[in-house]
Design a protein around this motif. Structure first.
Motif, PDB file in Angstrom:
ATOM      1  N   ALA A  88      21.384  49.726  82.644  1.00 26.63           N
ATOM      2  CA  ALA A  88      21.580  49.990  81.213  1.00 26.63           C
ATOM      3  C   ALA A  88      22.980  49.564  80.758  1.00 26.63           C
ATOM      4  O   ALA A  88      23.141  48.970  79.683  1.00 26.63           O
ATOM      5  CB  ALA A  88      21.358  51.470  80.921  1.00 26.63           C
ATOM      6  N   GLU A  89      23.990  49.862  81.565  1.00 25.57           N
ATOM      7  CA  GLU A  89      25.362  49.480  81.223  1.00 25.57           C
ATOM      8  C   GLU A  89      25.533  47.962  81.257  1.00 25.57           C
ATOM      9  O   GLU A  89      26.208  47.383  80.392  1.00 25.57           O
ATOM     10  CB  GLU A  89      26.345  50.146  82.195  1.00 25.57           C
ATOM     11  CG  GLU A  89      26.421  51.659  82.052  1.00 25.57           C
ATOM     12  CD  GLU A  89      27.224  52.307  83.162  1.00 25.57           C
ATOM     13  OE1 GLU A  89      27.714  53.427  82.948  1.00 25.57           O
ATOM     14  OE2 GLU A  89      27.342  51.696  84.254  1.00 25.57           O
ATOM     15  N   LYS A  90      24.916  47.334  82.236  1.00 24.53           N
ATOM     16  CA  LYS A  90      25.004  45.881  82.342  1.00 24.53           C
ATOM     17  C   LYS A  90      24.332  45.218  81.143  1.00 24.53           C
ATOM     18  O   LYS A  90      24.859  44.247  80.580  1.00 24.53           O
ATOM     19  CB  LYS A  90      24.346  45.408  83.628  1.00 24.53           C
ATOM     20  CG  LYS A  90      24.395  43.898  83.824  1.00 24.53           C
ATOM     21  CD  LYS A  90      23.743  43.506  85.127  1.00 24.53           C
ATOM     22  CE  LYS A  90      23.774  41.996  85.303  1.00 24.53           C
ATOM     23  NZ  LYS A  90      22.996  41.302  84.238  1.00 24.53           N
ATOM     24  N   GLN A  91      23.194  45.748  80.740  1.00 25.09           N
ATOM     25  CA  GLN A  91      22.509  45.167  79.592  1.00 25.09           C
ATOM     26  C   GLN A  91      23.318  45.347  78.315  1.00 25.09           C
ATOM     27  O   GLN A  91      23.411  44.428  77.493  1.00 25.09           O
ATOM     28  CB  GLN A  91      21.132  45.793  79.421  1.00 25.09           C
ATOM     29  CG  GLN A  91      20.416  45.301  78.165  1.00 25.09           C
ATOM     30  CD  GLN A  91      18.973  45.703  78.107  1.00 25.09           C
ATOM     31  OE1 GLN A  91      18.155  45.207  78.886  1.00 25.09           O
ATOM     32  NE2 GLN A  91      18.639  46.607  77.197  1.00 25.09           N
ATOM     33  N   MET A  92      23.913  46.514  78.127  1.00 27.56           N
ATOM     34  CA  MET A  92      24.714  46.751  76.927  1.00 27.56           C
ATOM     35  C   MET A  92      25.910  45.797  76.888  1.00 27.56           C
ATOM     36  O   MET A  92      26.239  45.236  75.837  1.00 27.56           O
ATOM     37  CB  MET A  92      25.196  48.195  76.888  1.00 27.56           C
ATOM     38  CG  MET A  92      26.046  48.539  75.663  1.00 27.56           C
ATOM     39  SD  MET A  92      25.215  48.192  74.082  1.00 27.56           S
ATOM     40  CE  MET A  92      23.876  49.413  74.162  1.00 27.56           C
ATOM     41  N   THR A  93      26.544  45.607  78.039  1.00 29.02           N
ATOM     42  CA  THR A  93      27.668  44.673  78.110  1.00 29.02           C
ATOM     43  C   THR A  93      27.211  43.258  77.774  1.00 29.02           C
ATOM     44  O   THR A  93      27.892  42.531  77.038  1.00 29.02           O
ATOM     45  CB  THR A  93      28.294  44.682  79.518  1.00 29.02           C
ATOM     46  OG1 THR A  93      28.736  46.003  79.831  1.00 29.02           O
ATOM     47  CG2 THR A  93      29.473  43.725  79.598  1.00 29.02           C
ATOM     48  N   ALA A  94      26.052  42.874  78.306  1.00 30.87           N
ATOM     49  CA  ALA A  94      25.523  41.534  78.045  1.00 30.87           C
ATOM     50  C   ALA A  94      25.184  41.364  76.572  1.00 30.87           C
ATOM     51  O   ALA A  94      25.424  40.288  75.991  1.00 30.87           O
ATOM     52  CB  ALA A  94      24.283  41.289  78.906  1.00 30.87           C
ATOM     53  N   MET A  95      24.650  42.402  75.948  1.00 30.06           N
ATOM     54  CA  MET A  95      24.290  42.312  74.534  1.00 30.06           C
ATOM     55  C   MET A  95      25.528  42.162  73.655  1.00 30.06           C
ATOM     56  O   MET A  95      25.557  41.331  72.739  1.00 30.06           O
ATOM     57  CB  MET A  95      23.484  43.549  74.126  1.00 30.06           C
ATOM     58  CG  MET A  95      22.084  43.606  74.702  1.00 30.06           C
ATOM     59  SD  MET A  95      21.299  45.225  74.467  1.00 30.06           S
ATOM     60  CE  MET A  95      21.380  45.415  72.687  1.00 30.06           C
ATOM     61  N   VAL A  96      26.554  42.949  73.936  1.00 34.26           N
ATOM     62  CA  VAL A  96      27.770  42.902  73.116  1.00 34.26           C
ATOM     63  C   VAL A  96      28.509  41.581  73.324  1.00 34.26           C
ATOM     64  O   VAL A  96      28.842  40.863  72.371  1.00 34.26           O
ATOM     65  CB  VAL A  96      28.690  44.095  73.436  1.00 34.26           C
ATOM     66  CG1 VAL A  96      30.021  43.950  72.704  1.00 34.26           C
ATOM     67  CG2 VAL A  96      28.017  45.411  73.058  1.00 34.26           C
ATOM     68  N   ALA A  97      28.764  41.249  74.617  1.00 33.79           N
ATOM     69  CA  ALA A  97      29.489  40.011  74.912  1.00 33.79           C
ATOM     70  C   ALA A  97      28.681  38.788  74.480  1.00 33.79           C
ATOM     71  O   ALA A  97      29.227  37.832  73.901  1.00 33.79           O
ATOM     72  CB  ALA A  97      29.803  39.937  76.403  1.00 33.79           C
ATOM     73  N   GLY A  98      27.376  38.826  74.754  1.00 34.48           N
ATOM     74  CA  GLY A  98      26.532  37.709  74.359  1.00 34.48           C
ATOM     75  C   GLY A  98      26.487  37.536  72.856  1.00 34.48           C
ATOM     76  O   GLY A  98      26.454  36.411  72.347  1.00 34.48           O
TER      77      GLY A  98
END
Length: 234
Positions: A88-98
């Motif tokens: 979940a944390e990895k996905q949130m980071t990917a969504m924001v950075a992406g």
């Protein structure tokens, strides 16, 4: 075999290998046979201002996106667990950075696209492939940004794990990769297919100059130039 099953197997099981083979082998052949075409054909002398902003935004954005995809998809899941990062944390980071890098890349591409088509001199020096590449990259970035709200519907990171496993199975030549993405959103499927298509056409475009950028890194470890005098060896 059902046509949809066959199509899914081809696009996400065989097509990636076709595109990557053309990407690597085609780049080598072009470098070996057509080194004088190994360039970006910059139009900076024709119009500089808009190029600076568009190029910088595009390159920063695309490097961030590529780096994020490369590390995010090909890093084994156990590494993320070891680092204490949950899906979940990895996905949130990917969504924001992406999202940030995606908007930068999109803005830069729009500026470069308008610049290439609106200036008669630049348009005259452009090839159809140059415009096609910009259109494909724009479509790819739009699809990537469009996937962010879809990913937000799965805050546990379950969909992201499918793509991680798919990419790692493709990269390690393991079977069953296509089945992992059979039920994902059509937006994600189009994003993957179009992304692979960009790799497919890469050796036939000006994008090959990217390899030169990677090769220039080696000069950091050999910051000197071999010089020979005119009378050497006589």
């Amino acid at each position: 075999m059902d046509f949809n099953i066959y199509l899914n197997q081809f696009l996400f099981g065989y097509y990636p290998y076709l595109c990557l083979a053309v990407f690597f082998v085609g780049s080598l052949i072009r470098f070996d046979r057509e080194q004088y075409t190994w360039k970006s054909d910059s139009s900076e002398l024709l119009r500089r201002g808009q190029l600076r902003w568009g190029s910088n935004l595009f390159h920063i954005g695309v490097l961030g996106i590529f780096g994020g995809h490369l590390t995010g998809f090909l890093t084994p899941l156990w590494v993320w667990h070891f680092l204490g990062v949950t899906p979940a944390e990895k996905q949130m980071t990917a969504m924001v950075a992406g999202g940030i890098f995606g908007i930068m890349c999109f803005t830069g591409l729009v500026m470069l696209f308008l610049r290439r088509l609106s200036d008669p001199r630049i348009r005259a020096t452009s090839r159809p492939m140059d415009v096609l590449v910009l259109v494909l990259l724009l479509a790819q970035v739009v699809l990537g940004l469009g996937g962010i709200p879809i990913s937000a519907r799965h805050p546990d990171g379950s969909e992201m794990l499918k793509f991680m496993e798919w990419a790692q199975r493709i990269w390690t030549f393991r079977g069953g990769a296509a089945d992992l993405v059979a039920e994902v959103s059509i937006v994600f499927k189009l994003h993957i297919v179009l992304g692979l298509a960009i790799f497919l056409i890469f050796p036939f475009t000006r994008m090959v100059h990217i390899w030169s950028g990677f090769a220039s890194v080696f000069y950091l470890f050999r910051p000197f130039q071999v010089m020979r005098s005119r009378g050497a060896g006589r």
